[in-house]
Design an enzyme around this catalytic site. Structure first.
Site, PDB file in Angstrom:
ATOM      1  CE  LYS A   1      -4.108   2.434   2.387  1.00 53.99           C
ATOM      2  NZ  LYS A   1      -4.342   2.419   1.572  1.00 53.99           N
TER       3      LYS A   1
ATOM      4  CE  LYS B   1       4.061   0.760  -2.654  1.00 57.41           C
ATOM      5  NZ  LYS B   1       3.616   1.458  -1.586  1.00 57.41           N
TER       6      LYS B   1
ATOM      7  CE  LYS C   1       4.744   8.100  -2.366  1.00 56.44           C
ATOM      8  NZ  LYS C   1       5.536   7.710  -1.367  1.00 56.44           N
TER       9      LYS C   1
ATOM     10  CG  ASP D   1      -1.965   2.174  -3.150  1.00 53.97           C
ATOM     11  OD1 ASP D   1      -1.520   3.142  -3.300  1.00 53.97           O
ATOM     12  OD2 ASP D   1      -2.130   2.655  -2.144  1.00 53.97           O
TER      13      ASP D   1
HETATM   14  N1  ADP Z   1      10.081   1.632   9.736  1.00 49.42           N
HETATM   15  C1  ADP Z   1      10.039   2.671   9.578  1.00 49.42           C
HETATM   16  N2  ADP Z   1      10.464   3.816  10.733  1.00 49.42           N
HETATM   17  C2  ADP Z   1      10.285   4.659  10.200  1.00 49.42           C
HETATM   18  N3  ADP Z   1       9.878   5.697   9.348  1.00 49.42           N
HETATM   19  C3  ADP Z   1       9.867   5.150   8.280  1.00 49.42           C
HETATM   20  C4  ADP Z   1       9.415   3.208   8.599  1.00 49.42           C
HETATM   21  N4  ADP Z   1       9.193   2.927   7.155  1.00 49.42           N
HETATM   22  C5  ADP Z   1       8.943   3.700   6.279  1.00 49.42           C
HETATM   23  N5  ADP Z   1       9.102   5.120   6.873  1.00 49.42           N
HETATM   24  C6  ADP Z   1       9.042   6.389   6.674  1.00 49.42           C
HETATM   25  O1  ADP Z   1       7.273   6.212   6.347  1.00 49.42           O
HETATM   26  C7  ADP Z   1       7.564   7.344   4.955  1.00 49.42           C
HETATM   27  C8  ADP Z   1       6.495   6.304   3.931  1.00 49.42           C
HETATM   28  O2  ADP Z   1       7.644   4.977   3.241  1.00 49.42           O
HETATM   29  P1  ADP Z   1       8.189   4.728   2.095  1.00 49.42           P
HETATM   30  O3  ADP Z   1       9.077   4.042   1.596  1.00 49.42           O
HETATM   31  O4  ADP Z   1       7.939   6.101   1.764  1.00 49.42           O
HETATM   32  O5  ADP Z   1       7.007   4.766   1.054  1.00 49.42           O
HETATM   33  P2  ADP Z   1       6.300   3.723   0.452  1.00 49.42           P
HETATM   34  O6  ADP Z   1       7.416   3.464  -0.920  1.00 49.42           O
HETATM   35  O7  ADP Z   1       5.493   2.483   0.727  1.00 49.42           O
HETATM   36  O8  ADP Z   1       4.810   4.919  -0.585  1.00 49.42           O
HETATM   37  C9  ADP Z   1       8.802   7.472   5.092  1.00 49.42           C
HETATM   38  O9  ADP Z   1       9.081   8.982   4.874  1.00 49.42           O
HETATM   39  C10 ADP Z   1       9.612   6.376   5.894  1.00 49.42           C
HETATM   40  O10 ADP Z   1      10.891   7.368   6.346  1.00 49.42           O
HETATM   41 MG    MG Z   2       7.930   4.310  -2.691  1.00 48.09          MG
END
Ligand code: ADP
Ligand code: MG
Ligand code: ADP
Ligand code: SF4
Ligand code: MG
Lengths: 270, 270
Positions: free
Chosen positions: A10, A15, A41, A128
């Protein structure tokens, strides 16, 4: 090695944090890594390269679809020599949101990027919805093994179930298989037991547990992975372990996903 | 009255809670309400009807696309006489995730549902991607005014910005306009100031503030809205106010959405 994995889940589940840190971890293990961002994104590779790279779709839109291009127009090197590409996405409302992925694989195929000898290729894909371009890494076998990132919350598990349904649909006809669940405990209200139960019921394992870590956020402000910024930390060790687990994992399965009623029952336990 | 609104926002942000409670609130004001669920999760109307209703796509798949149908096959009444429909969605991986919406509007048009004299029609639409069927309520003018639900967190604001880009694209050619932002403070780490700034910069207002409420969750376990389960509560009053605001709101705008850089800058303030 030619290990080809897809990281699905999601939006906002972690990810890109997972993909970028895995890329960095694999490079620390001496492997030749290709990381491909498949989320409109387009920030998957930002913490590997240290900046937002141009996207394939963005370059084509700006300079024209029928120009002569080279790999260097689309492909950028980052930490540890990891090679990075971002598909990009169309403006919201202009055709299929997954179109960037279709255009990108076409473009990179022509330029021979997939013929190079990669040890690990990592696709970081929006999960999603599991349709259009977002299904391509699963359906067309660009990724051989899918890892689904989820927390112990209902919406990410619901999305994980949908992604698994997509894998179950394509997996038998040459598509990808499910390698396991990556538990990312993003926040306070996280039920790890429910994640384990979910994995067990669909027929795979929880291959990694990523705790909530402020170092991830700190490294992010420096546009780095924790492997680069805090290599001695526990969280860096966690990603190094996950990388090792993935390298050894030969168990790709066609999962048996949950029905609407079953996923709701599971949600009630949270 | 023929007020036609769309409730958009990131998955899990609170669209269905908002839509269902608004429907109930409008019915309390004596209005004739049609609520249309446009999320493959198809649970928008569950707390209005008290159970999950069959989806349009589900009925067609099960009984055949070329059967003779009546409105009663797809349309169900709930609390306060609110009329409910769910589009449903295809199996993940089978074509466009938004296909249910396209099929549904076609089916309901043929059966004359839109010709009835509705005071309020509410579309509850997935907003993680703004493409295919999910763009239909905006692009084809089924909804005249869009309300975007967001919290003060980066991912929901990023999704809100994408939805606004879709509205800006279609709004001038007969599509919907942006009526305002609905702030749903889902959790602990919520920055209301950032939501206000976002609304101001895109050219609209925050039309409602929904606090985190355990009564919402309690009512949900009873498959009810708070309007039905806890009509004397503050949270019920909050939705009654929001309903009144929406009825009086004549200011639909073509928003000026933020660029990638601008939304990231905003995210840094959180
Ligand atoms: N284990 C974690 N601890 C702290 N922050 C996290 C963790 N996993 C994700 N985040 C934070 O959550 C946000 C979304 O993560 P992201 O990897 O960009 O999501 P996605 O790629 O799935 O959309 C980022 O700002 C990231 O730093
Ligand atoms: Mg991402
Ligand atoms: N203001 C709130 N207070 C408490 N719980 C909320 C609130 N808004 C939403 N929720 C909960 O969050 C979950 C997701 O809300 P929902 O309306 O189904 O999201 P969406 O329709 O946007 O996917 C639901 O379980 C709901 O009860
Ligand atoms: S296939 Fe998926 S991503 Fe493409 S238009 Fe349909 S919903 Fe959007
Ligand atoms: Mg919903």
């Amino acid at each position: 090695n030619d290990i080809r994995i897809g990281i699905y889940g999601k939006g906002g589940i972690g990810k890109s944090v997972t993909a970028a840190n895995l890329s960095a971890a694999f490079s620390e293990l001496g492997l030749k890594v290709l990381q491909i961002g498949c989320d409109p994104k387009s920030d998957s590779t930002r913490n590997v390269v240290g900046r937002r790279i141009p996207t394939v779709l963005g370059v084509l839109r700006e300079r024209g679809y029928t120009q002569e291009y080279e790999l260097d127009d689309f492909v950028f090197k980052g930490f540890g020599g990891v090679t990075c590409v971002e598909a990009g996405g169309p403006e919201p409302g202009v055709g299929c949101a997954g179109r960037g992925i279709l255009t990108m694989v076409e473009t990179l195929e022509k330029l021979g990027l997939f013929e190079e000898e990669w040890d690990v290729t990592i696709y970081d894909v929006l999960g999603d919805v599991v349709c259009g371009g977002f299904a391509v890494p699963i359906r067309e076998g660009y990724a051989r093994t899918i890892y689904i990132v989820t927390s112990g919350e209902f919406m990410p598990l619901y999305a994980a179930n949908n992604i698994g349904i997509g894998i179950a649909r394509f997996g038998e006809r040459g598509g990808a298989r499910l390698g396991g669940i990556i538990h990312n405990a993003r926040g306070a209200k996280d039920d790890a037991g429910v994640v384990s139960e979910f994995a067990e019921r669909v027929g795979c394992t929880v291959i990694g547990d990523i705790p909530r870590s402020d170092l991830i956020l700190k490294a992010e402000t420096e546009m780095k992975t924790v492997i680069e910024a805090y290599p001695e930390s526990d969280i860096a060790a966690c990603f190094m372990d996950l990388a090792a687990q993935i390298l050894e994992n030969k168990d790709g399965v066609i999962p048996r996903m949950l029905s609407d009623e079953e996923i709701e029952e599971l949600g009630k336990k949270i």
